[in-house]
Design a protein around this motif. Structure first.
Motif, PDB file in Angstrom:
ATOM      1  N   PRO B 201      12.069   4.570   9.366  1.00 37.51           N
ATOM      2  CA  PRO B 201      11.370   3.290   9.517  1.00 37.51           C
ATOM      3  C   PRO B 201      10.851   2.743   8.192  1.00 37.51           C
ATOM      4  N   GLY B 202      10.464   3.634   7.271  1.00 36.54           N
ATOM      5  CA  GLY B 202       9.941   3.181   5.986  1.00 36.54           C
ATOM      6  C   GLY B 202      10.980   2.397   5.201  1.00 36.54           C
ATOM      7  N   TYR B 203      12.161   2.989   5.060  1.00 38.54           N
ATOM      8  CA  TYR B 203      13.191   2.302   4.284  1.00 38.54           C
ATOM      9  C   TYR B 203      13.818   1.168   5.065  1.00 38.54           C
ATOM     10  N   LEU B 204      13.815   1.278   6.360  1.00 37.18           N
ATOM     11  CA  LEU B 204      14.264   0.148   7.172  1.00 37.18           C
ATOM     12  C   LEU B 204      13.357  -1.061   6.907  1.00 37.18           C
ATOM     13  N   THR B 205      12.056  -0.833   6.917  1.00 35.99           N
ATOM     14  CA  THR B 205      11.107  -1.909   6.651  1.00 35.99           C
ATOM     15  C   THR B 205      11.342  -2.497   5.265  1.00 35.99           C
ATOM     16  N   MET B 206      11.475  -1.588   4.285  1.00 37.93           N
ATOM     17  CA  MET B 206      11.658  -2.055   2.917  1.00 37.93           C
ATOM     18  C   MET B 206      12.921  -2.901   2.781  1.00 37.93           C
ATOM     19  N   PHE B 207      14.028  -2.404   3.325  1.00 39.04           N
ATOM     20  CA  PHE B 207      15.293  -3.093   3.071  1.00 39.04           C
ATOM     21  C   PHE B 207      15.526  -4.294   3.985  1.00 39.04           C
ATOM     22  N   VAL B 317       7.145  -4.466  -4.907  1.00 43.75           N
ATOM     23  CA  VAL B 317       5.697  -4.243  -4.916  1.00 43.75           C
ATOM     24  C   VAL B 317       5.190  -4.003  -3.489  1.00 43.75           C
ATOM     25  N   LEU B 318       5.661  -4.828  -2.577  1.00 43.88           N
ATOM     26  CA  LEU B 318       5.128  -4.732  -1.219  1.00 43.88           C
ATOM     27  C   LEU B 318       5.565  -3.450  -0.509  1.00 43.88           C
ATOM     28  N   ALA B 319       6.743  -2.920  -0.863  1.00 39.72           N
ATOM     29  CA  ALA B 319       7.218  -1.722  -0.165  1.00 39.72           C
ATOM     30  C   ALA B 319       6.271  -0.531  -0.360  1.00 39.72           C
TER      31      ALA B 319
END
Ligand code: ATP
Ligand code: MG
Lengths: 261, 393
Positions: B201-207, B317-319
């Motif tokens: 979920p973390g990298y999904l959110t970021m990308f 920055v936001l990630a």
């Protein structure tokens, strides 16, 4: 291709199909188009000439409803570009000076997309795309990405896109720039054929012999002002024997020899 | 209205076509995040508690009763190394620093259960030892789950056969649905056993956000090459372009979700928690909000170059600020507060609650509302500022 729609023969014959009155526009305080008035009759090819920066493109942007004039108005087919932009947009086609295309998409997909956006159905747009690509001699390359085309081929796609909405009035802003003589001749034939089929055209170019050959009437702009407006023969007669004088001489005579921005 | 809808759908379809032909874009949106997930899941697996089995200490103040049964049952599970201590000794061990903390069953645990009274587990932990605290809370969670499973079974038996069918001391256990609760202020930091439950979920959110923000670059490029102005002269409305660009971005985000969740479930064996539907809803909200951000950004900047630098900067920055790179709950309080100014922070908070802490849909309403509010705000600005002409005029 572009057919002569019945409305083409309706009123406004006298006042011109396009009439611009007192068009003006400035950018950042600089007057770029200054009180320009002229009119174009139906099935006429009107040439708008002038040195770089004269204000031709800015004028076309105002005529084609995408830029609001500071003063003046334009009617096209009886509709004001200020108050009835939606009506005007239904009857005009624009081939901008830039290659306004989606490079990643094929030529056909470009045409179909713009056609669909202009209101054509899926089937209709496909048929019109094939027709217009044939018209500019690119049917065999229809499936190739525009990115892979040469400059001259892209120019022709740029023109074909403008034909998708079956316009009654077509603006062509330097359609032949960077195009080889073969392609250019092809474009001339296209223009003449469109006119014969009932279209009205406004055309800008820096090739004087081209304007001489194609245009019924020519307006010359310089520093935002329309400084001459006549037939090619009329313009040439003003400085000598029209069979001897070239339009280029007329142009230089009118606009001087100093370099522009 | 119908015109705008038609035009925007055609624009979105065109953008999708372009996207599918753009190998770099596809790779960036779909493969990149998977590479990150893979890399960080492997890295976190080695430092996480998954490898070293945790030692959990439990104590019960009961002589006999249900707590002994629960402890016995949990001792058989191999996730944790269970040490059973006497209550007073356990407290001393915590005070002496021998153990980080322990879970204790109160003396009246069984009688409260049998009497239909709420009861609670006690967590005694050293302050400032988040890892132990996390582990113990995780264990307490497991106890609660085990108890409620038992409760469900008991309730089922009662329904089918009546209370008489049960041993007397079990009957009350099935009666009330809110018997077992454990008392702790922060529902808390539990270390993920599967790193993918955090990294996916973390990298999904970021990308999702990154790809949507980069759409601003494509939009400014189309504006610069005059295709938008051409559309305008063609009868296309400004709103159609805004909505069309937004929808196109949403489609791409949906593709990202399908691929990332799909691969996450299959290859990383992630666990979407008790409410998978809510997890998906949160991710869809993140897509909607991110798409709005991209269109807004295109309306705020002039050039393609500024669009892409703003998109990259905002995304990078936001990630981390929003907890895409490390779990927010291991960060200091101020960073958790800071995360709330980012859509990422809200999305990750919801994902962590749902996928790591066993929360249900109702527990992440605030997060979902915050995400939606960001999205609406971005869209309002997008509509106000979007231009079709290459130059401000
Ligand atoms: N959006 C704009 N902002 C500021 N100045 C502008 C803008 N558009 C045009 N101009 C200025 O207006 C003047 C006329 O430009 P325009 O593009 O209309 O000229 P043109 O006759 O089409 O020239 P060319 O033959 O080079 O195409 C130029 O000086 C140009 O710099
Ligand atoms: Mg120009």
């Amino acid at each position: 291709m572009v057919t002569n729609s019945p409305s083409t023969h309706l009123a406004h014959e006298d006042s011109g199909f396009l009439t611009a009155r007192g068009l003006s526009r400035s950018f950042d305080g600089a007057l770029v188009v200054d009180d320009v008035s002229f009119s174009i009759g139906r099935q006429e090819i009107f040439g708008l000439l002038g040195p770089n920066g004269a204000g031709k493109t800015t004028t076309i942007r105002m005529l084609s409803t995408v830029l609001a004039p500071d003063a003046g108005d334009v009617t096209i087919g009886g509709h004001s570009v200020l108050r009835e932009a939606d009506e005007v947009r239904k009857i005009i086609g624009v081939c901008p000076q830039e290659l306004a295309l989606y490079e990643e998409l094929s030529a056909r997909d470009n045409l179909v997309f713009f056609g669909r956006m202009a209101g054509l159905g899926r089937r209709e747009a496909k048929d019109a795309a094939a027709e217009n690509l044939g018209f500019v001699g690119l049917l065999d390359r229809a499936s190739d990405a525009v990115r892979k085309f040469s400059g001259g081929m892209k120019r022709r796609v740029n023109i074909a896109v403008a034909l998708m909405s079956r316009p009654q009035l077509l603006f062509l802003d330097e359609p032949t720039v960077g195009v080889d003589p073969q392609s250019r001749n092809h474009i001339f034939e296209t223009i003449l054929r469109l006119r014969d089929e009932g279209m009205t055209l406004l055309y800008t170019t820096h090739y004087m012999e081209e304007a001489d050959r194609l245009c019924d009437n020519i307006g010359v702009m310089d520093h935002g002002r329309l400084i001459a407006l006549d037939t090619p023969v009329g313009l040439k007669s003003a400085i000598g024997d029209p069979d001897e004088v070239t339009l280029e001489q007329v142009f230089l005579n009118l606009t001087g020899r100093s370099l522009r921005d | 209205m119908r015109l705008v809808l038609r035009q925007s759908l055609i624009i979105a379809a065109k953008d999708t076509r372009v996207f599918l032909k753009d190998w770099f874009g596809l790779g960036f949106a779909l493969l990149f995040p998977l590479m990150f997930v893979l890399g960080f899941s492997l890295a976190l697996r080695n430092i996480g508690p998954g490898d070293e089995r945790l030692t959990i200490t439990v104590a019960t103040q009961e002589e006999e009763g249900v707590s002994h049964q629960i402890i016995g049952a949990l001792a058989e599970e191999s996730i944790v190394d269970l040490t059973v201590m006497e209550y007073g000794a356990a407290v001393r061990a915590v005070e002496d620093g021998d153990i980080g903390g322990f879970v204790a069953f109160p003396a009246d645990f069984t009688s409260d259960l049998q009497g239909g009274l709420p009861t609670k587990l006690e967590v005694v932990a050293q302050i400032g030892d988040p890892e132990t605290e996390a582990a113990i809370l995780g264990f307490a969670n497991a106890v609660a789950v085990a108890s409620s499973n038992t409760r469900t079974a008991v309730q089922a038996i009662v329904q089918l056969a009546g209370e008489e069918a049960l041993p007397q001391d079990m009957a009350a256990f099935g009666r009330d649905s809110d018997l077992l609760r454990f008392e702790t202020e922060q529902i808390g930091p539990v270390e993920a056993f599967n790193a993918g439950d955090f990294t996916v979920p973390g990298y999904l959110t970021m990308f999702v956000f990154f790809a949507a923000a980069l759409a601003a670059e494509a939009i400014t490029r189309e504006r610069a090459n005059h295709t938008m102005e051409r559309l305008m002269a063609n009868g296309t409305r400004r709103e159609s372009v805004v909505v069309g660009k937004y929808l196109g971005s949403v489609y791409r985000g949906a593709m990202q979700l399908a691929v990332l969740w799909g691969v996450g479930l299959v290859a990383f064996r992630i666990d979407l928690g008790f409410s998978p539907a809510t997890v998906i809803m949160v991710s869809v909200l993140m897509v909607l909000t991110s798409a709005a951000f991209g269109v807004m950004l295109a309306g705020l900047v002039r050039t393609t170059a500024s669009a892409s630098s703003a998109a990259v900067l905002a995304s990078l920055v936001l990630a981390p600020v929003g907890g895409c790179w490390w779990p927010l709950f291991v960060t200091p309080e101020w960073m958790q507060t800071l995360a709330r100014i980012t859509p990422h922070g809200w999305a990750n908070s919801a994902f962590n609650k749902l996928m790591l802490f066993g929360a249900g849909g109702g527990d992440v309403v605030l997060e979902m509302a915050a995400l939606a509010a960001f999205g609406v705000g971005f869209l309002v600005i997008a509509f106000a500022r979007f231009r079709l002409s290459p130059h401000a005029s």
